[in-house]
Scaffold this active site. Sequence first.
Site, PDB file in Angstrom:
ATOM      1  N   HIS A  44       0.915  59.015 -27.209  1.00  0.00           N
ATOM      2  CA  HIS A  44       2.197  59.269 -27.858  1.00  0.00           C
ATOM      3  C   HIS A  44       2.976  60.389 -27.170  1.00  0.00           C
ATOM      4  CE1 HIS A  44       0.162  56.800 -30.771  1.00  0.00           C
ATOM      5  NE2 HIS A  44       1.300  56.629 -31.404  1.00  0.00           N
ATOM      6  N   ILE A 168      -8.179  74.197 -37.362  1.00  0.00           N
ATOM      7  CA  ILE A 168      -7.457  73.262 -38.225  1.00  0.00           C
ATOM      8  C   ILE A 168      -8.189  71.930 -38.281  1.00  0.00           C
ATOM      9  CG2 ILE A 168      -5.333  71.875 -38.362  1.00  0.00           C
ATOM     10  CD1 ILE A 168      -3.869  74.381 -37.233  1.00  0.00           C
ATOM     11  N   MET A 170      -7.717  67.998 -39.227  1.00  0.00           N
ATOM     12  CA  MET A 170      -6.584  67.084 -39.362  1.00  0.00           C
ATOM     13  C   MET A 170      -6.991  65.639 -39.125  1.00  0.00           C
ATOM     14  SD  MET A 170      -2.900  67.094 -37.400  1.00  0.00           S
ATOM     15  CE  MET A 170      -3.558  66.593 -35.799  1.00  0.00           C
ATOM     16  N   VAL A 171      -6.583  64.789 -40.039  1.00  0.00           N
ATOM     17  CA  VAL A 171      -6.679  63.345 -39.859  1.00  0.00           C
ATOM     18  C   VAL A 171      -5.302  62.849 -39.434  1.00  0.00           C
ATOM     19  CG1 VAL A 171      -6.944  61.144 -41.055  1.00  0.00           C
ATOM     20  CG2 VAL A 171      -8.552  62.998 -41.507  1.00  0.00           C
ATOM     21  N   MET A 173      -4.019  59.180 -38.438  1.00  0.00           N
ATOM     22  CA  MET A 173      -4.532  57.815 -38.277  1.00  0.00           C
ATOM     23  C   MET A 173      -3.499  56.773 -38.683  1.00  0.00           C
ATOM     24  SD  MET A 173      -7.193  57.647 -41.484  1.00  0.00           S
ATOM     25  CE  MET A 173      -6.613  57.786 -43.173  1.00  0.00           C
ATOM     26  N   TRP A 224      -9.192  44.996 -45.551  1.00  0.00           N
ATOM     27  CA  TRP A 224      -8.211  44.885 -46.633  1.00  0.00           C
ATOM     28  C   TRP A 224      -7.740  46.254 -47.131  1.00  0.00           C
ATOM     29  CZ3 TRP A 224     -13.197  43.020 -46.643  1.00  0.00           C
ATOM     30  CH2 TRP A 224     -14.140  43.773 -47.354  1.00  0.00           C
ATOM     31  N   LYS A 225      -8.558  47.286 -46.931  1.00  0.00           N
ATOM     32  CA  LYS A 225      -8.179  48.619 -47.412  1.00  0.00           C
ATOM     33  C   LYS A 225      -7.013  49.184 -46.597  1.00  0.00           C
ATOM     34  CE  LYS A 225     -12.795  49.647 -49.174  1.00  0.00           C
ATOM     35  NZ  LYS A 225     -13.953  50.579 -49.153  1.00  0.00           N
ATOM     36  N   HIS A 305     -10.793  68.707 -34.831  1.00  0.00           N
ATOM     37  CA  HIS A 305     -11.368  69.886 -34.182  1.00  0.00           C
ATOM     38  C   HIS A 305     -11.431  69.735 -32.663  1.00  0.00           C
ATOM     39  CE1 HIS A 305     -13.440  71.902 -37.876  1.00  0.00           C
ATOM     40  NE2 HIS A 305     -12.265  71.390 -38.181  1.00  0.00           N
TER      41      HIS A 305
END
Length: 332
Positions: A44, A168, A170-171, A173, A224-225, A305
């Site tokens: 990105h 920090i 952090m997710v 996703m 499906w989640k 991390h």
Amino acid sequence: MKVTFEQLKAAFNRVLISRGVDNETADACAEMFARTTESGVYSHGVNRFPRFIQQLENGDIIPDAQPKRITSLGAIEQWDAQRSIGNLTAKKMMDRAIELAADHGIGLVALRNANHWMRGGSYGWQAAEKGYIGICWTNSIAVMPPWGAKECRIGTNPLIVAIPSTPITMVDMSMSMFSYGMLEVNRLAGRQLPVDGGFDDEGNLTKEPGVIEKNRRILPMGYWKGSGMSIVLDMIATLLSDGASVAEVTEDNSDEYGISQIFIAIEVDKLIDGPTRDAKLQRIMDYVTSAERADENQAIRLPGHEFTTLLAENRRNGITVDDSVWAKIQAL
């Protein structure tokens, strides 16, 4: 190949100025693209830049546009991005959410008519660095089939949650197993995906990134989640911003622009004192990482991390850029 941060920023800046972006805006935008790449998020950062320039040339991105506040309800504000540069506007919106949280304990900014924000994790990290919990997400054009379908009707709609721990946590996703950017990273490196990332043309699960990029049958995270999460994140962003949904962006626009985004900041220190906060976070991290390993050679990781290490390595050794991507940028 390896490049320095300065070389990377200069290359971005040159291309932006050549497309008529004013010097101050070009410098700020080039800085964000270079910082994203330096942090190790190549998908990105540098890899995404040619696509950004394509949208700039097509008129999807309006470089001199500025976001405009539409509605203010105390801790909640609604803004119109007016198709301004995505990463610069997203940074401003998280800054505004932080300002609101400083006054109210929580701040929420809903943004419509936005452009792709590039690395979403930058804005969660931005909040966590200042001691806030940062939460943000965006919708997108339809690039993923809902669970049980073959045709793209939902977005990857990345969600970011950043916690002001040390370091920090952090997710960051997408609601797909892999973002399209990470499919590209693996394809360029000649690697299969570590786990199934989508379906091949016969409907079988596959680890081949190039196949998934081509047929667009990317796999929702958690089957499906992830499909369900994508849908509700789209609904919330659309309603709070009074903006465009995935369906509207896909059917009404010629490309991915005019999307809807949410930025939330929570001031933790209004709810818990600093030493207690730090002790609780450390206990959580220690408890997770002290679990017996399934593979003795593979450490148990905490989300986000790795970026501290990646940043240090790239500053020390230079930033890795794929040769073909660098050639594209030099040719712009």
